[in-house]
Design a protein around this motif. Structure first.
Motif, PDB file in Angstrom:
ATOM      1  N   ASP A 190     -12.340 -26.487 -24.596  1.00 25.85           N
ATOM      2  CA  ASP A 190     -12.054 -27.130 -23.310  1.00 25.85           C
ATOM      3  C   ASP A 190     -10.553 -27.319 -23.120  1.00 25.85           C
ATOM      4  OD1 ASP A 190     -14.954 -28.132 -22.411  1.00 25.85           O
ATOM      5  OD2 ASP A 190     -14.736 -28.467 -24.553  1.00 25.85           O
ATOM      6  N   SER A 191      -9.870 -27.740 -24.171  1.00 28.98           N
ATOM      7  CA  SER A 191      -8.423 -27.962 -24.066  1.00 28.98           C
ATOM      8  C   SER A 191      -7.685 -26.662 -23.797  1.00 28.98           C
ATOM      9  CB  SER A 191      -7.906 -28.598 -25.354  1.00 28.98           C
ATOM     10  OG  SER A 191      -8.497 -29.867 -25.561  1.00 28.98           O
ATOM     11  N   LEU A 192      -8.059 -25.599 -24.507  1.00 26.89           N
ATOM     12  CA  LEU A 192      -7.419 -24.300 -24.289  1.00 26.89           C
ATOM     13  C   LEU A 192      -7.693 -23.784 -22.881  1.00 26.89           C
ATOM     14  CD1 LEU A 192      -8.110 -22.535 -27.707  1.00 26.89           C
ATOM     15  CD2 LEU A 192      -5.878 -23.213 -26.806  1.00 26.89           C
ATOM     16  N   ALA A 193      -8.928 -23.961 -22.427  1.00 29.08           N
ATOM     17  CA  ALA A 193      -9.284 -23.505 -21.081  1.00 29.08           C
ATOM     18  C   ALA A 193      -8.470 -24.239 -20.029  1.00 29.08           C
ATOM     19  CB  ALA A 193     -10.781 -23.704 -20.840  1.00 29.08           C
ATOM     20  N   LEU A 194      -8.322 -25.555 -20.190  1.00 31.21           N
ATOM     21  CA  LEU A 194      -7.560 -26.349 -19.231  1.00 31.21           C
ATOM     22  C   LEU A 194      -6.083 -25.968 -19.226  1.00 31.21           C
ATOM     23  CD1 LEU A 194      -9.036 -29.945 -19.662  1.00 31.21           C
ATOM     24  CD2 LEU A 194      -8.957 -28.626 -17.554  1.00 31.21           C
ATOM     25  N   VAL A 195      -5.494 -25.886 -20.404  1.00 32.00           N
ATOM     26  CA  VAL A 195      -4.050 -25.607 -20.503  1.00 32.00           C
ATOM     27  C   VAL A 195      -3.728 -24.224 -19.959  1.00 32.00           C
ATOM     28  CG1 VAL A 195      -2.160 -25.214 -22.119  1.00 32.00           C
ATOM     29  CG2 VAL A 195      -3.654 -27.199 -22.409  1.00 32.00           C
ATOM     30  N   ALA A 215      -1.375 -23.546 -16.727  1.00 31.05           N
ATOM     31  CA  ALA A 215      -0.170 -22.719 -16.832  1.00 31.05           C
ATOM     32  C   ALA A 215      -0.248 -21.501 -15.923  1.00 31.05           C
ATOM     33  CB  ALA A 215       0.034 -22.292 -18.281  1.00 31.05           C
ATOM     34  N   GLY A 216      -1.420 -20.877 -15.869  1.00 31.97           N
ATOM     35  CA  GLY A 216      -1.577 -19.689 -15.036  1.00 31.97           C
ATOM     36  C   GLY A 216      -1.455 -20.000 -13.553  1.00 31.97           C
ATOM     37  N   MET A 217      -2.085 -21.081 -13.086  1.00 34.12           N
ATOM     38  CA  MET A 217      -2.044 -21.421 -11.662  1.00 34.12           C
ATOM     39  C   MET A 217      -0.649 -21.881 -11.244  1.00 34.12           C
ATOM     40  SD  MET A 217      -4.966 -20.705 -10.319  1.00 34.12           S
ATOM     41  CE  MET A 217      -4.571 -21.403  -8.709  1.00 34.12           C
ATOM     42  N   ILE A 218      -0.006 -22.722 -12.052  1.00 32.35           N
ATOM     43  CA  ILE A 218       1.347 -23.174 -11.706  1.00 32.35           C
ATOM     44  C   ILE A 218       2.318 -21.998 -11.779  1.00 32.35           C
ATOM     45  CG2 ILE A 218       3.240 -24.686 -12.354  1.00 32.35           C
ATOM     46  CD1 ILE A 218       0.879 -26.128 -11.069  1.00 32.35           C
ATOM     47  N   LEU A 233      -6.104 -14.099 -16.449  1.00 36.57           N
ATOM     48  CA  LEU A 233      -7.282 -13.408 -16.986  1.00 36.57           C
ATOM     49  C   LEU A 233      -7.750 -14.077 -18.282  1.00 36.57           C
ATOM     50  CD1 LEU A 233      -6.378  -9.649 -16.364  1.00 36.57           C
ATOM     51  CD2 LEU A 233      -7.982 -11.079 -15.080  1.00 36.57           C
ATOM     52  N   VAL A 234      -6.809 -14.459 -19.119  1.00 32.45           N
ATOM     53  CA  VAL A 234      -7.163 -15.187 -20.345  1.00 32.45           C
ATOM     54  C   VAL A 234      -7.808 -16.530 -19.992  1.00 32.45           C
ATOM     55  CG1 VAL A 234      -6.226 -16.343 -22.381  1.00 32.45           C
ATOM     56  CG2 VAL A 234      -5.409 -14.061 -21.764  1.00 32.45           C
ATOM     57  N   ALA A 235      -7.228 -17.221 -18.994  1.00 31.55           N
ATOM     58  CA  ALA A 235      -7.791 -18.506 -18.565  1.00 31.55           C
ATOM     59  C   ALA A 235      -9.206 -18.333 -18.035  1.00 31.55           C
ATOM     60  CB  ALA A 235      -6.894 -19.125 -17.494  1.00 31.55           C
ATOM     61  N   ALA A 236      -9.444 -17.256 -17.275  1.00 31.69           N
ATOM     62  CA  ALA A 236     -10.790 -16.999 -16.761  1.00 31.69           C
ATOM     63  C   ALA A 236     -11.778 -16.798 -17.909  1.00 31.69           C
ATOM     64  CB  ALA A 236     -10.773 -15.786 -15.837  1.00 31.69           C
ATOM     65  N   ALA A 237     -11.374 -16.045 -18.931  1.00 34.61           N
ATOM     66  CA  ALA A 237     -12.252 -15.797 -20.072  1.00 34.61           C
ATOM     67  C   ALA A 237     -12.550 -17.093 -20.828  1.00 34.61           C
ATOM     68  CB  ALA A 237     -11.613 -14.766 -21.000  1.00 34.61           C
ATOM     69  N   LEU A 238     -11.524 -17.905 -21.056  1.00 37.07           N
ATOM     70  CA  LEU A 238     -11.724 -19.164 -21.773  1.00 37.07           C
ATOM     71  C   LEU A 238     -12.604 -20.126 -20.981  1.00 37.07           C
ATOM     72  CD1 LEU A 238      -8.127 -19.741 -23.195  1.00 37.07           C
ATOM     73  CD2 LEU A 238     -10.201 -19.262 -24.522  1.00 37.07           C
TER      74      LEU A 238
END
Length: 402
Positions: free
Chosen positions: A221-226, A230-233, A249-254
């Motif tokens: 959850d923490s990795l997905a949030l961070v 970072a990706g959106m900002i 893309l990494v955030a979407a996968a997480l």
């Protein structure tokens, strides 16, 4: 009626002014439908708006800083008393907040009639006052765990300010304001969704005597949030920098991994829960499309933006507003057929809008999506408006209307 009864009736505030979700969810539903209808009227019949913003920018502004900000206000002003143990914002203060929001909507619509500075000041008052109220309540309740919550509201205020600065001719990156606003909303959905979706799902599964439950918040959850933050900002600030495309893309996968841990398929029998899982899936789809659009020319950014707005924001907003409206008025937490139709219409609206890629059918799909969206939020107002305006019922043992 006895004199004491009359005095008590006068002393009791109207139900709509007793807690924040009541007026703000109603206003969010109304404005979402009305503002989109205005935008479609601009496209189809050439309606001219007396706004300083061009029609597309006005549409973006009012969906983010009108509709969505009202829904956020309703949620926060309702959740904070649960977090802090303090009484909810109500009565005259709540009415003043609603009028401040409404003044912003009217002023933005007719901003061509005002000096730009005055129009901006009136419109910007609401997000910054709301941020102050939220921060005050959390600090007064010593609820330090939720001190992060005023930050997205402040970011929305800054994003709104940037839109006005761009309008004034300041040398800003084109679209920085609305991109930052969208990023703040999606991150807020990720934070709040990560709390309520597994929690509500766990509670429902326990009542069903299920053996497998969503796990507690962990490293995934923490990795997905961070990564999503970072990706959106990063996209908001540097929309042309391709490394942020890979990060999204990494955030979407997480976040897909995160969502999979929440046991969504197990709650298919309850639409009030299914819609929340579907809304978070739209966050993932939108992040993936946004990342792909930064890396490949054939993926239009508009599809990604509308997966995040019509998809994630539309479904999550309705999911939260319907659930809160039922639960906080003493009604059974189950969806009737009208509520199910509300959810179906908003999902179809999102699919149609995302599918409107470049091509001969794009205009038709946009219009179809708008009709479905207006129908969904219009039904919300018709079905839930009376609930939001009425006093809390005395018992939850109520059979939902089918």
């Amino acid at each position: 009626m006895a004199m004491s009864d009359v005095e008590n009736a006068k002393a009791e505030p109207l139900a709509i002014w007793t807690i924040g979700f009541r007026p703000f969810f109603l206003m969010a539903g109304i404005w979402s439908a009305v503002a989109l209808a205005g935008w479609i009227a601009v496209l189809t019949i050439g309606l001219t708006l007396p706004s300083r913003f061009d029609p597309l920018t006005w549409h973006i502004h009012e969906m983010l800083f009108g509709f969505v900000l009202a829904a956020i206000a309703g949620f926060l002003l309702t959740a904070i008393p649960n977090w802090t143990g303090r009484p909810p914002i109500s009565g005259r203060l709540l009415a003043a907040l609603v009028m401040l929001w409404f003044a912003g909507r009217v002023t933005c619509l007719v901003s061509a009639w005002f000096p730009l500075g005055l129009a901006a000041a009136i419109d910007l008052a609401f997000p910054f006052v709301l941020c102050g109220v939220v921060a005050r309540e959390i600090i007064a309740g010593r609820n330090w765990r939720n001190m992060i919550m005023p930050i997205p509201v402040a970011m929305l205020g800054v994003a709104d300010l940037l839109m006005y600065l761009e309008l004034s001719g300041s040398s800003l990156s084109v679209g920085l304001g609305w991109r930052l606003g969208l990023a703040a909303i999606i991150v807020l959905i990720s934070v709040v969704g990560g709390r309520i979706i597994p929690s509500f799902t766990r509670n429902w599964l326990i009542r069903q005597n299920a053996s497998r439950l969503p796990p507690a918040h962990g490293h995934v959850d923490s990795l997905a949030l961070v990564s999503l933050l970072a990706g959106m900002i990063g996209w908001a600030l540097f929309p042309e920098r391709w490394p942020f495309g890979w990060l999204l893309l990494v955030a979407a996968a997480l976040n897909l991994w995160r969502l999979g841990r929440w046991r969504g398929p197990a709650v298919g029998a309850e639409p009030l829960l299914t819609i929340l899982h579907a809304g978070y899936l739209w966050v993932i789809i939108g992040a993936a499309l946004l990342g792909a659009s930064m890396l490949a020319d054939h993926v239009p950014q508009a599809a990604a933006i509308h997966a995040l707005t019509a998809g994630a924001i539309g479904t999550m907003t309705l999911g939260v507003m319907t659930r809160v409206s039922l639960g906080h008025t003493g009604r059974a937490l189950t969806a009737d057929r009208i509520t199910g139709l509300i959810y179906l219409l908003v999902i179809l609206a999102a699919i149609a809008r995302v599918a409107a890629w470049d091509g001969g059918s794009s205009a038709m799909l946009i219009e179809i999506s708008a009709v479905l969206w207006i129908g969904s939020f219009g039904l919300f107002v018709l079905r839930y408006g009376p609930i939001l305006l009425s006093p809390r019922v005395k018992s939850v043992d109520i059979q939902p209307r089918r």
